[in-house]
Scaffold this motif. Structure first.
Motif, mmCIF file in Angstrom:
data_model
loop_
_atom_site.group_PDB
_atom_site.id
_atom_site.type_symbol
_atom_site.label_atom_id
_atom_site.label_comp_id
_atom_site.label_asym_id
_atom_site.label_seq_id
_atom_site.Cartn_x
_atom_site.Cartn_y
_atom_site.Cartn_z
ATOM 1 N N LEU A 189 1.092 -5.493 32.572
ATOM 2 C CA LEU A 189 0.379 -5.274 33.919
ATOM 3 C C LEU A 189 -0.824 -5.557 34.047
ATOM 4 O O LEU A 189 -1.463 -4.201 33.868
ATOM 5 C CB LEU A 189 1.085 -4.461 34.348
ATOM 6 N N PRO A 190 -1.811 -6.741 34.627
ATOM 7 C CA PRO A 190 -3.015 -6.283 34.920
ATOM 8 C C PRO A 190 -3.411 -6.229 35.682
ATOM 9 O O PRO A 190 -3.093 -5.831 36.534
ATOM 10 C CB PRO A 190 -3.578 -8.571 34.558
ATOM 11 N N VAL A 243 2.640 -6.193 39.630
ATOM 12 C CA VAL A 243 3.068 -6.905 39.186
ATOM 13 C C VAL A 243 4.268 -7.733 40.216
ATOM 14 O O VAL A 243 4.829 -7.903 40.499
ATOM 15 C CB VAL A 243 3.757 -5.144 39.775
ATOM 16 N N ASP A 244 4.772 -7.949 38.182
ATOM 17 C CA ASP A 244 5.896 -9.205 38.380
ATOM 18 C C ASP A 244 5.660 -10.393 39.323
ATOM 19 O O ASP A 244 6.776 -10.875 40.625
ATOM 20 C CB ASP A 244 7.499 -8.322 39.038
ATOM 21 N N GLY A 245 4.213 -11.090 39.680
ATOM 22 C CA GLY A 245 4.020 -11.900 40.585
ATOM 23 C C GLY A 245 3.697 -11.604 41.661
ATOM 24 O O GLY A 245 3.207 -12.050 42.151
ATOM 25 N N THR A 246 3.534 -10.119 42.536
ATOM 26 C CA THR A 246 3.131 -9.411 43.595
ATOM 27 C C THR A 246 1.772 -8.724 42.879
ATOM 28 O O THR A 246 1.845 -8.098 42.486
ATOM 29 C CB THR A 246 3.837 -9.070 44.337
ATOM 30 N N ALA A 247 1.034 -9.017 43.851
ATOM 31 C CA ALA A 247 -0.278 -8.449 43.594
ATOM 32 C C ALA A 247 -0.830 -7.473 44.471
ATOM 33 O O ALA A 247 -0.273 -7.776 46.306
ATOM 34 C CB ALA A 247 -1.598 -9.104 44.042
ATOM 35 N N PHE A 248 -1.451 -6.026 43.988
ATOM 36 C CA PHE A 248 -1.295 -5.423 45.589
ATOM 37 C C PHE A 248 -2.464 -4.446 44.996
ATOM 38 O O PHE A 248 -3.249 -4.495 43.618
ATOM 39 C CB PHE A 248 -1.078 -4.530 44.765
ATOM 40 N N LEU A 249 -3.561 -4.846 46.299
ATOM 41 C CA LEU A 249 -4.943 -3.985 46.352
ATOM 42 C C LEU A 249 -4.940 -3.136 46.716
ATOM 43 O O LEU A 249 -4.750 -2.583 47.942
ATOM 44 C CB LEU A 249 -5.941 -5.240 47.162
ATOM 45 N N PHE A 250 -5.198 -1.603 46.129
ATOM 46 C CA PHE A 250 -5.422 -0.894 46.385
ATOM 47 C C PHE A 250 -7.154 -0.346 46.580
ATOM 48 O O PHE A 250 -7.840 -0.549 46.179
ATOM 49 C CB PHE A 250 -5.406 0.246 45.154
ATOM 50 N N ARG A 272 -9.793 -14.074 45.373
ATOM 51 C CA ARG A 272 -10.519 -14.287 44.118
ATOM 52 C C ARG A 272 -10.385 -12.420 43.110
ATOM 53 O O ARG A 272 -9.646 -13.164 41.561
ATOM 54 C CB ARG A 272 -11.591 -13.092 44.671
ATOM 55 N N ASP A 273 -9.576 -11.765 43.763
ATOM 56 C CA ASP A 273 -9.336 -10.801 42.704
ATOM 57 C C ASP A 273 -7.410 -10.597 41.868
ATOM 58 O O ASP A 273 -7.186 -10.505 41.229
ATOM 59 C CB ASP A 273 -8.662 -9.809 43.386
ATOM 60 N N PRO A 325 -2.634 -10.868 47.817
ATOM 61 C CA PRO A 325 -2.625 -9.484 47.941
ATOM 62 C C PRO A 325 -2.022 -8.545 49.172
ATOM 63 O O PRO A 325 -2.884 -9.202 50.388
ATOM 64 C CB PRO A 325 -3.701 -8.925 46.679
ATOM 65 N N ILE A 326 -1.470 -7.900 48.857
ATOM 66 C CA ILE A 326 -0.675 -7.197 49.590
ATOM 67 C C ILE A 326 -1.885 -5.779 49.563
ATOM 68 O O ILE A 326 -2.059 -5.233 48.823
ATOM 69 C CB ILE A 326 0.590 -6.461 49.322
ATOM 70 N N GLY A 327 -2.698 -5.572 50.646
ATOM 71 C CA GLY A 327 -3.398 -4.920 50.784
ATOM 72 C C GLY A 327 -2.590 -3.235 51.434
ATOM 73 O O GLY A 327 -2.573 -3.257 51.546
ATOM 74 N N ILE A 328 -3.300 -1.864 50.094
ATOM 75 C CA ILE A 328 -2.513 -0.754 50.674
ATOM 76 C C ILE A 328 -4.022 0.206 50.665
ATOM 77 O O ILE A 328 -4.925 0.252 49.786
ATOM 78 C CB ILE A 328 -2.114 -0.132 49.879
ATOM 79 N N PRO A 329 -4.343 0.445 52.193
ATOM 80 C CA PRO A 329 -5.003 1.503 52.665
ATOM 81 C C PRO A 329 -5.421 2.413 52.024
ATOM 82 O O PRO A 329 -4.333 3.298 50.938
ATOM 83 C CB PRO A 329 -4.941 1.729 53.715
#
Length: 432
Positions: free
Chosen positions: A185-186, A198-205, A361-362, A404-408
């Motif tokens: 998990l990078p 996570v498993d190829g899907t990027a989550f941006l917190f 970029r991220d 990425p999937i942005g999470i506020p």
């Protein structure tokens, strides 16, 4: 198996005057012992606790026969620790005095000097016999008790004369076993966000650190200008007003919550966390060519290394492995073609110079961290190809999530932290 230790600070109930006087007398004798041992150790260039104890034990016992003998042991430990740090600074030319000054004293206790008495009190050996001290447990203390951490044999305490209390430092210990890895998990840490893959899907917190830092920057500047004119630069009134600011507390709150979220995700999936291997002075190297005072301050306060330390500390509690890889070019090279990515006008979305696909970029940084970790353990690294659900080899550029999937922050961070005291049952809500 790795041994993990955590220190919890609890406060005693308000002590009767007679009991408080006993601890004040104990502190005075302990301070005198530490000061004498420090002076002797510095003159004799002694860094070892065992050597200092062997040379000074009988003398200290004859000077303070009323104290339990093990206070000499702990005083020698305390003094040797201070002297070792002082001599190291002196060697570097950073020590201004010939001998370290004992300003604050925390009394060290070993297993002969204290014992737990139930869950909310301890018994401490003094020159007047053993004294039972009740303390006020809080949420963090109960967390370690309920999760079956065991109390270590060492503890410390210091006296709060103003409130008539003892501040007690309890150490909890746990043996943690690392699990067998099933993946990676990078994690990419930036000023305003933390991105994970996570498993190829990027989550941006989102962390919104820039707004927090700049807001407190202007508030501090306003307080300094106002109070410097009225009371001078070294006024107590200004220091009191500055202490009311809660910037550090808010930063720590965000840091530990995002670390907890990342580590729990890795633990559930039995993954190892992959971080960038940052140097000791990350901020200093980043601001070398930056002249803008405000931007320099933002970079210093972003605490890239601090978030990584929080992740590493949380990972130890759950036995999650942490791998650090070289961060060179992680956000500059396309993970599919290893070609440079071109960013225009400060945008965080760039185009691969070879395949011409767009990359955030991220997200690029996370994919490159993952590939470096996979190549490091000798396994198959999915570059420049990966496998789809049918097992067929396809280019990574078509399987990777470029945005990425942005999470506020309002969704992942609690609106109000849990109460410190267990009986303070407050309903905690989440912003939606």
């Amino acid at each position: 198996m790795t041994r993990v230790t955590r220190t919890v600070i609890v406060r005693s109930v308000k002590l009767p005057r007679k009991v408080l006087r006993v601890f004040v007398e104990l502190e005075g004798m302990y301070r005198n012992m530490v000061e004498q041992l420090i002076m002797y150790a510095v003159r004799s260039n002694i860094r070892s606790f065992t050597r200092l104890k062997a040379l000074k034990y009988r003398e200290m016992r004859s000077l303070y026969p009323q104290l339990p003998s093990h206070y000499v042991y702990t005083a020698c430990q305390d003094a040797s620790t201070r002297v070792k740090s002082f001599l190291r600074l002196k060697k570097l030319g950073l020590a201004e005095k010939d001998c370290p000054e004992v300003k604050k004293v925390s009394i060290w206790l070993d297993d002969h000097l204290w014992k737990p008495s139930g869950l909310t009190s301890i018994r401490i050996a003094t020159h007047k016999g053993r004294v039972t001290v009740e303390f006020e447990p809080h949420r963090q203390y109960w967390k370690y008790i309920n999760r079956r951490w065991r109390l270590a044999s060492e503890a410390k305490f210091k006296i709060d004369r103003k409130n008539g209390q003892l501040i007690i430092y309890l150490t909890f210990v746990k043996e943690v076993k690392e699990y067998e890895l099933k993946g990676y998990l990078p994690v990419d840490v930036n000023e305003n966000n933390v991105t994970i893959l996570v498993d190829g899907t990027a989550f941006l917190f989102e962390t919104n650190t820039e707004k927090l830092v700049l807001g407190y920057y202007y508030r501090r500047k306003k307080i300094q200008e106002r109070y410097d004119k009225l009371y001078g630069k070294k006024s107590r009134v200004k220091r009191k007003a500055m202490r009311k600011l809660k910037e550090r507390r808010k930063k720590l709150d965000v840091k530990w919550k995002i670390a907890n979220l990342i580590v729990r995700t890795a633990h559930e999936k039995q993954y190892a966390i992959v971080l960038e291997k940052l140097g000791r002075r990350v901020s200093s190297s980043m601001i070398k060519r930056i002249k803008d005072e405000q931007l320099r301050h933002r970079i210093y306060q972003a605490s890239f290394k601090g978030i990584q330390r929080a992740i590493e500390e949380k990972a130890k509690e759950l036995g999650v492995p942490v791998i650090c890889v070289n961060p060179k070019n992680t956000s500059k090279l396309c993970p599919a073609h290893t070609a440079p990515i071109i960013y225009n006008n400060g945008s965080r979305v760039g185009k691969c110079s070879k395949g011409e696909e767009l990359w955030h970029r991220d997200v690029v940084a996370c994919w490159n961290l993952l590939l470096k970790a996979l190549r490091g353990d000798g396994s198959f690294a999915p570059s420049p190809v990966g496998r789809n659900l049918n097992g067929r080899l396809v280019p990574l550029a078509s399987t990777a999530t470029h945005e990425p999937i942005g999470i506020p922050k309002s969704l992942w961070a609690r609106w109000k932290s849990l109460p410190l005291i267990q009986h303070a049952t407050v309903l905690n809500k989440m912003k939606r």
